[in-house]
Write a protein that holds these residues in place. Structure first.
Motif, PDB file in Angstrom:
ATOM      1  N   SER A  56      26.024   2.626  28.995  1.00  0.00           N
ATOM      2  CA  SER A  56      26.819   2.888  27.798  1.00  0.00           C
ATOM      3  C   SER A  56      28.088   3.640  28.145  1.00  0.00           C
ATOM      4  N   THR A  57      29.142   3.315  27.409  1.00  0.00           N
ATOM      5  CA  THR A  57      30.410   4.008  27.584  1.00  0.00           C
ATOM      6  C   THR A  57      30.869   4.564  26.238  1.00  0.00           C
ATOM      7  N   TYR A  58      31.642   5.609  26.296  1.00  0.00           N
ATOM      8  CA  TYR A  58      32.097   6.315  25.105  1.00  0.00           C
ATOM      9  C   TYR A  58      33.569   6.674  25.276  1.00  0.00           C
ATOM     10  N   TYR A  59      34.310   6.613  24.177  1.00  0.00           N
ATOM     11  CA  TYR A  59      35.744   6.872  24.235  1.00  0.00           C
ATOM     12  C   TYR A  59      36.182   7.750  23.083  1.00  0.00           C
ATOM     13  N   ALA A  60      37.189   8.563  23.357  1.00  0.00           N
ATOM     14  CA  ALA A  60      37.878   9.256  22.284  1.00  0.00           C
ATOM     15  C   ALA A  60      38.687   8.227  21.500  1.00  0.00           C
ATOM     16  N   ARG A  66      42.762   1.195  24.977  1.00  0.00           N
ATOM     17  CA  ARG A  66      43.776   1.366  26.039  1.00  0.00           C
ATOM     18  C   ARG A  66      43.160   1.781  27.372  1.00  0.00           C
ATOM     19  N   PHE A  67      42.107   2.584  27.316  1.00  0.00           N
ATOM     20  CA  PHE A  67      41.489   3.110  28.535  1.00  0.00           C
ATOM     21  C   PHE A  67      40.122   2.466  28.744  1.00  0.00           C
ATOM     22  N   THR A  68      39.751   2.311  30.004  1.00  0.00           N
ATOM     23  CA  THR A  68      38.438   1.770  30.343  1.00  0.00           C
ATOM     24  C   THR A  68      37.813   2.612  31.444  1.00  0.00           C
ATOM     25  N   LEU A  80      38.984   5.497  35.813  1.00  0.00           N
ATOM     26  CA  LEU A  80      39.525   5.462  34.469  1.00  0.00           C
ATOM     27  C   LEU A  80      40.800   4.636  34.527  1.00  0.00           C
ATOM     28  N   GLN A  81      40.711   3.426  34.025  1.00  0.00           N
ATOM     29  CA  GLN A  81      41.877   2.556  33.948  1.00  0.00           C
ATOM     30  C   GLN A  81      42.612   2.867  32.661  1.00  0.00           C
ATOM     31  N   MET A  82      43.882   3.216  32.784  1.00  0.00           N
ATOM     32  CA  MET A  82      44.665   3.600  31.619  1.00  0.00           C
ATOM     33  C   MET A  82      45.835   2.633  31.474  1.00  0.00           C
ATOM     34  N   ASN A  83      45.873   1.936  30.362  1.00  0.00           N
ATOM     35  CA  ASN A  83      46.952   0.998  30.062  1.00  0.00           C
ATOM     36  C   ASN A  83      47.698   1.449  28.814  1.00  0.00           C
ATOM     37  N   GLY A  84      48.888   0.954  28.642  1.00  0.00           N
ATOM     38  CA  GLY A  84      49.653   1.305  27.456  1.00  0.00           C
ATOM     39  C   GLY A  84      49.873   2.794  27.311  1.00  0.00           C
ATOM     40  N   LEU A  85      50.191   3.437  28.407  1.00  0.00           N
ATOM     41  CA  LEU A  85      50.307   4.903  28.379  1.00  0.00           C
ATOM     42  C   LEU A  85      51.458   5.360  27.486  1.00  0.00           C
TER      43      LEU A  85
END
Length: 125
Positions: A56-60, A66-68, A80-85
């Motif tokens: 399981s994954t959880y995000y703010a 945007r982030f994975t 932590l892959q961060m796109n659309g910064l």
């Protein structure tokens, strides 16, 4: 137990970065991993988390879409892959790990026993 975070840097708005967190010294076969960030003058906040089982994954809310977060157990590395910064994403990013953390506490910084040193992400044109 040591956590080593890396991958931060300066990126333009809309750009991408991938943060890495190498976990060493852990004897447990599974542990929860969390990414947090702290901007100047602000409290440390949860960004994304991965459960102990890895299922399981959880995000703010600010990170959703945007982030994975991902992990490679064989390499003992979390990503932590961060796109659309955005400029608001500018902060020091920390990874954290804990082998006994329960899912309901995954967003709580105080629930993690081990922390990396942080890596600075600056989003600016």
């Amino acid at each position: 137990v040591q956590l080593q975070a890396s991958g931060g840097g300066l990126v333009q708005p809309g750009g991408s970065l991938r943060l890495s967190c190498v976990v060493s010294g852990y004897t447990f076969s599974s542990y929860a991993v969390g990414w947090f960030r702290q901007a100047p003058g602000k409290e440390r906040e949860f960004v994304a988390g991965h459960s102990r089982t890895g299922s399981s994954t959880y995000y703010a809310d600010s990170a959703k879409g945007r982030f994975t977060i991902s992990r490679d157990k064989a390499k003992k590395t979390a990503y932590l892959q961060m796109n659309g910064l955005k400029p608001d994403d500018t902060a020091i990013y920390y990874c954290a790990a804990d082998a006994t953390l329960i899912t309901s506490s995954i967003r709580s910084a105080s629930a993690y026993d081990y922390w990396g040193q942080g890596t600075l992400v600056t989003v600016s044109s």
